[in-house]
Design a protein around this motif. Structure first.
Motif, PDB file in Angstrom:
ATOM      1  N   THR A 135      20.716  34.525  47.100  1.00 21.47           N
ATOM      2  CA  THR A 135      22.037  35.110  46.819  1.00 21.47           C
ATOM      3  C   THR A 135      22.359  36.288  47.728  1.00 21.47           C
ATOM      4  OG1 THR A 135      21.344  36.749  45.151  1.00 21.47           O
ATOM      5  CG2 THR A 135      21.807  34.489  44.372  1.00 21.47           C
ATOM      6  N   LEU A 158      28.571  36.162  41.794  1.00 17.56           N
ATOM      7  CA  LEU A 158      28.021  35.160  42.699  1.00 17.56           C
ATOM      8  C   LEU A 158      27.607  33.901  41.948  1.00 17.56           C
ATOM      9  CD1 LEU A 158      25.682  37.541  44.757  1.00 17.56           C
ATOM     10  CD2 LEU A 158      27.923  36.674  45.471  1.00 17.56           C
ATOM     11  N   LEU A 193      29.987  37.447  50.458  1.00 18.22           N
ATOM     12  CA  LEU A 193      28.811  37.174  49.639  1.00 18.22           C
ATOM     13  C   LEU A 193      27.860  38.368  49.571  1.00 18.22           C
ATOM     14  CD1 LEU A 193      28.094  33.534  50.856  1.00 18.22           C
ATOM     15  CD2 LEU A 193      28.781  34.197  48.545  1.00 18.22           C
ATOM     16  N   GLY A 224      28.533  30.127  49.500  1.00 15.30           N
ATOM     17  CA  GLY A 224      27.135  30.519  49.476  1.00 15.30           C
ATOM     18  C   GLY A 224      26.222  29.622  48.661  1.00 15.30           C
TER      19      GLY A 224
END
Length: 234
Positions: A55, A107, A200, A224
């Motif tokens: 991440t 995210l 991101l 992502g």
């Protein structure tokens, strides 16, 4: 000087000491990243390593991450569908704020992260039971064996111990923050546009991303969670 009280700026007489050169940044190759993930599988740091690498969250953001900011199911029936995700809204910085306003982001989670966090939850429940009355409830996703916040030096030590058997990687030469550098490098290698990478990682602009990760951004650039699932063939 502005009020004519001082005729000369004495600061100009001082010599500025030269600081030490900063530690050069580096990123794992795909082969090294796979090796690191495999080596960390049976360690307490597995979830931390997976989430950081897949991440791009900052180490200070992961240390402050709480379970109430984690959704491992999402909502497929929502319009549009909501994927499993983490809300990166806090850090261990003074006041609990993230580094910048744009660092506050939500995210989507690659499947590998969902699996790792489910394992992390089960592991933490076992540690809570083992600790008994000594357990300190903090709600933190990544905590000590008694529930307290992690110290950065302990994270660094445990990270290196977790990856000590990773093939092609000298654990002593790597730190947790370089997992974030590796995230940027892997996305860039796989054609993700700089603008998307910037969002991101929570940067205020692509200029910041280019300045901080200039060694990880490839000259030719083509979000992502989908990309990371494809990269690691989840």
């Amino acid at each position: 000087m502005a009020r004519d009280k001082v005729k000369r700026n004495v600061v100009t007489l001082c010599s500025v000491p030269k600081g030490k050169d900063g530690r050069p940044s580096k990123a794992l190759t795909f082969a090294q990243a796979e090796s690191v993930l495999k080596a960390a599988e049976d360690s307490r740091m597995h979830g931390y390593v997976v989430l950081s690498l897949l991440t791009g969250a900052r180490t200070e953001e992961l240390r402050a991450l709480t379970w109430d900011h984690v959704d491992l199911e999402g909502d497929k029936d929502a319009v549009p569908p909501i994927p499993p995700h983490v809300a990166v809204w806090r850090s261990v910085r003074a006041g609990g704020d993230t580094k910048t306003r744009k660092s506050r982001r939500t995210l989507a989670l690659p499947k590998r992260c969902v699996d790792a966090l489910q394992t992390q939850w089960a592991q933490q429940q076992r540690e809570r039971e083992a600790a008994g009355k000594t357990w300190k409830e903090s709600g933190l996703v990544f905590a000590s064996k008694v529930g307290t916040a992690l110290d950065p030096s302990h994270v660094r030590r445990d990270f290196r111990n977790a990856i000590k058997d990773a093939e092609g990687v000298d654990a002593g030469e790597w730190t947790p923050r370089e997992l974030r550098h590796s995230f940027v490098s892997l996305l860039s290698d796989n054609g993700i546009p700089l603008e998307e990478i910037s969002r991101l990682v929570g940067h205020s602009s692509t200029a910041v991303t280019e300045a901080v990760y200039r060694k990880q951004i490839r000259p030719v650039l083509q979000g992502g969670a989908v990309a990371m699932d494809r990269i690691f063939d989840a």
